[in-house]
Design an enzyme around this catalytic site. Sequence first.
Site, PDB file in Angstrom:
ATOM      1  N   GLU A 106       0.845  -1.200   0.000  1.00  0.00           N
ATOM      2  CA  GLU A 106       0.000   0.000   0.000  1.00  0.00           C
ATOM      3  C   GLU A 106       0.881   1.251   0.000  1.00  0.00           C
ATOM      4  OE1 GLU A 106      -2.367   0.188   3.543  1.00  0.00           O
ATOM      5  OE2 GLU A 106      -2.961   2.270   3.216  1.00  0.00           O
ATOM      6  N   ASP A 149      -4.531  -0.555   9.692  1.00  0.00           N
ATOM      7  CA  ASP A 149      -5.612   0.348  10.094  1.00  0.00           C
ATOM      8  C   ASP A 149      -6.810   0.141   9.166  1.00  0.00           C
ATOM      9  OD1 ASP A 149      -4.925   1.498   7.734  1.00  0.00           O
ATOM     10  OD2 ASP A 149      -4.185   3.383   8.578  1.00  0.00           O
TER      11      ASP A 149
END
Length: 654
Positions: free
Chosen positions: A437, A517
């Site tokens: 990511e 997260d």
Amino acid sequence: MTDEEKIAIASENYTADNIQVLEGLEAVRKRPAMYIGDVSTRGLHHLVYEVIDNSIDEALVGYCDKIDVFIHEDNSITVIDNGRGIPTGLHEKENRSALEVVMTVLHAGGKFDKDSYKVSGGLHGVGVSCVNGLSSKLIAKVYREGKIFIQEYAYGKPLENVKVIGETTKSGTEITFVPDNSIFITTTYDYNILCSRLRELAFLNKGITLSITDYREKDESGNFISQEFYSEHGLIDFINYLDANREILMLEPIAIEGEKNSIPVEIAMQYNTSFAENLHSYVNNINTHEGGTHLSGFRRGLTRTLKNYAEKSGMLAKLKFDISGDDFREGLTAILSVKVAEPQFEGQTKTKLGNSEVMGAVDQMVSESLTNYLEEHPKESKIIVNKVILAATARHAARKARELVQRKNVLSGSGLPGKLSDCSERDPSLCEIYLVEGDSAGGTAKQGRDRKFQAILPLRGKILNVEKAMPYKIFESEEIKNMFTALGVTIGTEEDSKALNLEKLRYHKIIIMTDADVDGSHIATLILTFFFRYMMELIERGYVYIATPPLYLIKKGKAQQYCWSEEEREKFIKELSSNGNESGIHIQRYKGLGEMNAEQLWVTTMDPEFRTLRQVTIESGTEADRVFSMLMGDEVPPRREFIEQNAKYANIDV
Ligand code: 0RA
């Protein structure tokens, strides 16, 4: 085989029973995987399925309508049914109780009841004796003819003769077993896995009530967690359950039920506005992931019947290109369930039906019933044909886009994406690719990796949600194109627009690495949705993994430790402060991969010696389909409910 045994088989006296007696339970204990697939979590759960399947057999012949499963505190299992009960009388040939024969002789289960139409019977159809052989302890209780019979076994061997321990007005069988922990890698049962199988069985066998109670866990009100499954309408209920989060195109599913050439066939199907094809097929209650002759028969019947109807209706007159088989299945959810007396299972995972006679039976059944349906439902028929035309148009657009992409790749030399930092190793079985990511974490991973076998592909932000997008969009998405080309995978041929070609797959470990997260979880889910809908085989082959970066770094003086959970964190803090000093402890909470340096990322998350990778597996195809359509589809309330229920399993910041 001894000479005497050979002679027995060659002689006129030979019966099937002779052979079965030769195969003892030692064989099962020696090669458990041959009988139950494997000795991991999957095999462990198959023990329960095997017992339940015997009860389902009782239900299929009309003697049983209730099956209750209990998980005990020590992970032993009890299955109770209200069938006829395993016969307990003397088995003449074996000169011992029939119960003992059923429980200790491989494949003996059905031998008493030749007329019954036995179609169920576990993934491998090995019978309940196999469960006995793989259990350190098993107790069989039978309620029959007014009496309660019992026999206990250890490792498949009876500890005493069958005895009567009381009277009863009930009938049925109660089996409790303790899986042998010297055989199974794990002996911890997963409540949710058993729930999905019971739910599936309830849909596939309408009218039976199946329940499960878990004595290991209590809910908020102090009751043991428990669920009951019952379906009145069978496959129609199943379709409504699967499509609960999709926008459907018809009032109710199309239902087909009947028998052709003595093969019972049951189908329910429904079109929705999505672009995914959701066909789930079963043979004798076993999910045939790899399809087979029954599925081919379904496809043929569907394509021919709908094509005929569409052509006759004149709705195709203005179409400038041809319609292909896929177009009839886009946005279709269908369940196909057949019962085959002697199924031949083929394929890598033995979940592909081979019996050729089934193809024609299903094809005919679909043609006849669907032709009637279309004639009787002109409104729905028009909706279906329009959906097919839309699918053909979209496929046409996708082909153009794909050709454009593939031509470009040929022109750009190696064809590998510029953002890929490749590894030097060329043997795919040794190579790993991290899908990371963000560019910044991608940079860190690039510095931290072992460049010999680890490649890094950074992905920018949220990738396309393929659950909602038209298929051709995947050829316009930069991130998705990069994944295809980096992996070396191509999709779509002239005949089949969704065919997957893994011949040139460049890595056998594909590792999704995102922040711990909410956004990170979302991105991981988007990537998994893409794999699930377009590259399922990568998941099935066990190539897809999720990296697990640590949540905390705790330091005190020279001592330091990474922690992956709250419990670990608390434990380590306790250890550090055990000398009475509560001070000088520094806790760093890693919110993202970017907060680690290259060295830290390598040590905690990428070094094969120390990292933990979570392999992505699909326990139930139907359940996975439902969850993806819910997580990534349009309907919000079910998604919220699912997230609230499952939040405890994830690291979610709230
Ligand atoms: C052999 C023959 C019959 C029933 C069963 C086995 C049987 C096995 C299991 C295992 C769990 N539940 C079960 N229920 C039945 C036929 C019985 C008869 O003819 O009365």
